[in-house]
Design a protein around this motif. Sequence first.
Motif, PDB file in Angstrom:
ATOM      1  N   LYS A  23       0.834  -1.193   0.000  1.00 15.75           N
ATOM      2  CA  LYS A  23       0.000   0.000   0.000  1.00 15.75           C
ATOM      3  C   LYS A  23       0.870   1.245   0.000  1.00 15.75           C
ATOM      4  O   LYS A  23       2.057   1.207   0.344  1.00 15.75           O
ATOM      5  CB  LYS A  23      -0.939   0.024   1.199  1.00 15.75           C
ATOM      6  CG  LYS A  23      -0.240   0.090   2.539  1.00 15.75           C
ATOM      7  CD  LYS A  23      -1.213   0.473   3.664  1.00 15.75           C
ATOM      8  CE  LYS A  23      -1.605   1.937   3.557  1.00 15.75           C
ATOM      9  NZ  LYS A  23      -2.521   2.365   4.651  1.00 15.75           N
ATOM     10  N   GLY A  24       0.272   2.361  -0.397  1.00 15.08           N
ATOM     11  CA  GLY A  24       0.966   3.633  -0.392  1.00 15.08           C
ATOM     12  C   GLY A  24       0.080   4.725   0.177  1.00 15.08           C
ATOM     13  O   GLY A  24      -1.153   4.636   0.134  1.00 15.08           O
ATOM     14  N   TYR A  26      -4.934  12.705   3.229  1.00 10.78           N
ATOM     15  CA  TYR A  26      -4.052  11.877   2.419  1.00 10.78           C
ATOM     16  C   TYR A  26      -4.837  10.942   1.502  1.00 10.78           C
ATOM     17  O   TYR A  26      -6.038  10.713   1.675  1.00 10.78           O
ATOM     18  CB  TYR A  26      -3.104  11.061   3.306  1.00 10.78           C
ATOM     19  CG  TYR A  26      -3.743   9.934   4.082  1.00 10.78           C
ATOM     20  CD1 TYR A  26      -3.611   8.616   3.655  1.00 10.78           C
ATOM     21  CD2 TYR A  26      -4.462  10.172   5.247  1.00 10.78           C
ATOM     22  CE1 TYR A  26      -4.179   7.567   4.362  1.00 10.78           C
ATOM     23  CE2 TYR A  26      -5.031   9.134   5.966  1.00 10.78           C
ATOM     24  CZ  TYR A  26      -4.886   7.835   5.514  1.00 10.78           C
ATOM     25  OH  TYR A  26      -5.456   6.801   6.222  1.00 10.78           O
ATOM     26  N   LEU A  27      -4.119  10.424   0.512  1.00  8.74           N
ATOM     27  CA  LEU A  27      -4.654   9.440  -0.433  1.00  8.74           C
ATOM     28  C   LEU A  27      -4.087   8.082  -0.060  1.00  8.74           C
ATOM     29  O   LEU A  27      -2.869   7.910   0.020  1.00  8.74           O
ATOM     30  CB  LEU A  27      -4.267   9.819  -1.858  1.00  8.74           C
ATOM     31  CG  LEU A  27      -4.828   8.953  -2.995  1.00  8.74           C
ATOM     32  CD1 LEU A  27      -6.336   9.123  -3.099  1.00  8.74           C
ATOM     33  CD2 LEU A  27      -4.170   9.330  -4.328  1.00  8.74           C
ATOM     34  N   ASP A  28      -4.964   7.120   0.183  1.00  8.37           N
ATOM     35  CA  ASP A  28      -4.560   5.763   0.569  1.00  8.37           C
ATOM     36  C   ASP A  28      -4.873   4.822  -0.591  1.00  8.37           C
ATOM     37  O   ASP A  28      -6.002   4.777  -1.074  1.00  8.37           O
ATOM     38  CB  ASP A  28      -5.322   5.334   1.826  1.00  8.37           C
ATOM     39  CG  ASP A  28      -4.879   3.983   2.332  1.00  8.37           C
ATOM     40  OD1 ASP A  28      -4.127   3.942   3.321  1.00  8.37           O
ATOM     41  OD2 ASP A  28      -5.304   2.964   1.761  1.00  8.37           O
ATOM     42  N   ILE A  39      -8.702   2.671  -3.623  1.00  5.98           N
ATOM     43  CA  ILE A  39      -8.201   4.044  -3.688  1.00  5.98           C
ATOM     44  C   ILE A  39      -9.097   4.883  -2.792  1.00  5.98           C
ATOM     45  O   ILE A  39     -10.240   5.199  -3.153  1.00  5.98           O
ATOM     46  CB  ILE A  39      -8.183   4.586  -5.128  1.00  5.98           C
ATOM     47  CG1 ILE A  39      -7.294   3.707  -6.020  1.00  5.98           C
ATOM     48  CG2 ILE A  39      -7.661   6.030  -5.144  1.00  5.98           C
ATOM     49  CD1 ILE A  39      -7.262   4.144  -7.464  1.00  5.98           C
ATOM     50  N   HIS A  40      -8.595   5.252  -1.615  1.00  6.56           N
ATOM     51  CA  HIS A  40      -9.392   5.923  -0.592  1.00  6.56           C
ATOM     52  C   HIS A  40      -8.839   7.313  -0.271  1.00  6.56           C
ATOM     53  O   HIS A  40      -7.641   7.553  -0.405  1.00  6.56           O
ATOM     54  CB  HIS A  40      -9.406   5.111   0.705  1.00  6.56           C
ATOM     55  CG  HIS A  40     -10.132   3.819   0.602  1.00  6.56           C
ATOM     56  ND1 HIS A  40     -10.254   2.954   1.678  1.00  6.56           N
ATOM     57  CD2 HIS A  40     -10.795   3.225  -0.420  1.00  6.56           C
ATOM     58  CE1 HIS A  40     -10.946   1.893   1.310  1.00  6.56           C
ATOM     59  NE2 HIS A  40     -11.269   2.039   0.043  1.00  6.56           N
ATOM     60  N   ILE A  41      -9.717   8.180   0.163  1.00  6.09           N
ATOM     61  CA  ILE A  41      -9.329   9.465   0.745  1.00  6.09           C
ATOM     62  C   ILE A  41      -9.429   9.333   2.255  1.00  6.09           C
ATOM     63  O   ILE A  41     -10.430   8.819   2.784  1.00  6.09           O
ATOM     64  CB  ILE A  41     -10.237  10.602   0.248  1.00  6.09           C
ATOM     65  CG1 ILE A  41     -10.000  10.860  -1.235  1.00  6.09           C
ATOM     66  CG2 ILE A  41      -9.984  11.884   1.046  1.00  6.09           C
ATOM     67  CD1 ILE A  41      -8.641  11.469  -1.551  1.00  6.09           C
ATOM     68  N   PHE A  62      -6.562   7.310  12.302  1.00  3.67           N
ATOM     69  CA  PHE A  62      -6.880   7.651  10.923  1.00  3.67           C
ATOM     70  C   PHE A  62      -8.184   6.992  10.501  1.00  3.67           C
ATOM     71  O   PHE A  62      -8.628   5.989  11.077  1.00  3.67           O
ATOM     72  CB  PHE A  62      -5.755   7.222   9.972  1.00  3.67           C
ATOM     73  CG  PHE A  62      -5.471   5.749   9.955  1.00  3.67           C
ATOM     74  CD1 PHE A  62      -6.158   4.896   9.110  1.00  3.67           C
ATOM     75  CD2 PHE A  62      -4.499   5.205  10.789  1.00  3.67           C
ATOM     76  CE1 PHE A  62      -5.894   3.541   9.084  1.00  3.67           C
ATOM     77  CE2 PHE A  62      -4.220   3.851  10.780  1.00  3.67           C
ATOM     78  CZ  PHE A  62      -4.928   3.011   9.923  1.00  3.67           C
ATOM     79  N   VAL A  63      -8.784   7.571   9.491  1.00  2.00           N
ATOM     80  CA  VAL A  63      -9.983   7.022   8.873  1.00  2.00           C
ATOM     81  C   VAL A  63      -9.889   7.303   7.378  1.00  2.00           C
ATOM     82  O   VAL A  63      -9.372   8.344   6.963  1.00  2.00           O
ATOM     83  CB  VAL A  63     -11.260   7.647   9.479  1.00  2.00           C
ATOM     84  CG1 VAL A  63     -11.291   9.154   9.274  1.00  2.00           C
ATOM     85  CG2 VAL A  63     -12.506   7.006   8.900  1.00  2.00           C
ATOM     86  N   ASN A  64     -10.324   6.354   6.550  1.00  2.00           N
ATOM     87  CA  ASN A  64     -10.333   6.576   5.120  1.00  2.00           C
ATOM     88  C   ASN A  64     -11.475   5.803   4.476  1.00  2.00           C
ATOM     89  O   ASN A  64     -11.970   4.819   5.035  1.00  2.00           O
ATOM     90  CB  ASN A  64      -8.984   6.215   4.475  1.00  2.00           C
ATOM     91  CG  ASN A  64      -8.601   4.765   4.663  1.00  2.00           C
ATOM     92  OD1 ASN A  64      -9.249   3.855   4.156  1.00  2.00           O
ATOM     93  ND2 ASN A  64      -7.518   4.526   5.424  1.00  2.00           N
ATOM     94  N   ALA A  65     -11.891   6.254   3.306  1.00  2.00           N
ATOM     95  CA  ALA A  65     -13.002   5.618   2.604  1.00  2.00           C
ATOM     96  C   ALA A  65     -12.917   5.947   1.126  1.00  2.00           C
ATOM     97  O   ALA A  65     -12.328   6.957   0.716  1.00  2.00           O
ATOM     98  CB  ALA A  65     -14.339   6.087   3.167  1.00  2.00           C
ATOM     99  N   GLY A  66     -13.503   5.075   0.308  1.00  5.83           N
ATOM    100  CA  GLY A  66     -13.497   5.304  -1.130  1.00  5.83           C
ATOM    101  C   GLY A  66     -13.807   4.034  -1.898  1.00  5.83           C
ATOM    102  O   GLY A  66     -14.186   3.012  -1.319  1.00  5.83           O
ATOM    103  N   PRO A  67     -13.635   4.066  -3.212  1.00  3.56           N
ATOM    104  CA  PRO A  67     -13.975   2.917  -4.051  1.00  3.56           C
ATOM    105  C   PRO A  67     -12.874   1.867  -4.090  1.00  3.56           C
ATOM    106  O   PRO A  67     -11.720   2.130  -3.725  1.00  3.56           O
ATOM    107  CB  PRO A  67     -14.145   3.551  -5.435  1.00  3.56           C
ATOM    108  CG  PRO A  67     -13.194   4.704  -5.420  1.00  3.56           C
ATOM    109  CD  PRO A  67     -13.224   5.237  -4.008  1.00  3.56           C
TER     110      PRO A  67
END
Length: 206
Positions: A51-52, A63-65, A102-104, A117-122
């Motif tokens: 992952k990056g 950030y972009l995950d 690919i999450h924000i 942290f928290v992230n979500a996306g498609p």
Amino acid sequence: MKTKKIILLTLSFILTVSINAQDFKFGVTGGMNLNSITNNENKIGYNVGVKGEYFFKEDKGLYLDMGIMVTNKNWETPYYYNIEDNSASRWNANPHYLNIPIHIGYMMPLSKKVSVFVNAGPYLGIGLFGKYNMTTGNTNATVANNIFNDYLKRFDYGIGGKIGIEYAKHIQLSVGYDWGLKNLKTNMYPMDYKNRSFEISCTYIF
């Protein structure tokens, strides 16, 4: 060909971000899934990959995950009873996907060493391989050596999210959920089959 193009485009995007970004980090990740297909029973699988994270300069928390994961999404049906011969059968599968999320996200420090942290996306899923089996009584027979040939559509997509904690900017523990949006069943079986996956993972950031 479509599968190869999608993989190459995703790799190119991640590589471009990593080369141009001063605030890019990458690592290895792995963990356990609890998977099911809509209305069927849960089974345990696994996930492993790379992952990056790209932190936007305007806001160090935003950030972009992104990642490339091999994910085992096991599932099985409940028993179905045949009144004619008084037998019961169930089907189980162990499909493996190349998952590309690919999450924000947003990361907030709690102390010098600990952040949440928290992230979500498609996400995009590309079916790789996996057997399809049928169990009747004490007999287990393989229906298909590759479930994506006839029984499941190869491409999956959906939305997902994660919440977790980071220690010393290197170790991350997280829980997440992927909600599949695509009906994966082929025309052979007109049922609503969508992936559902609860995930626990550990990541090491270099």
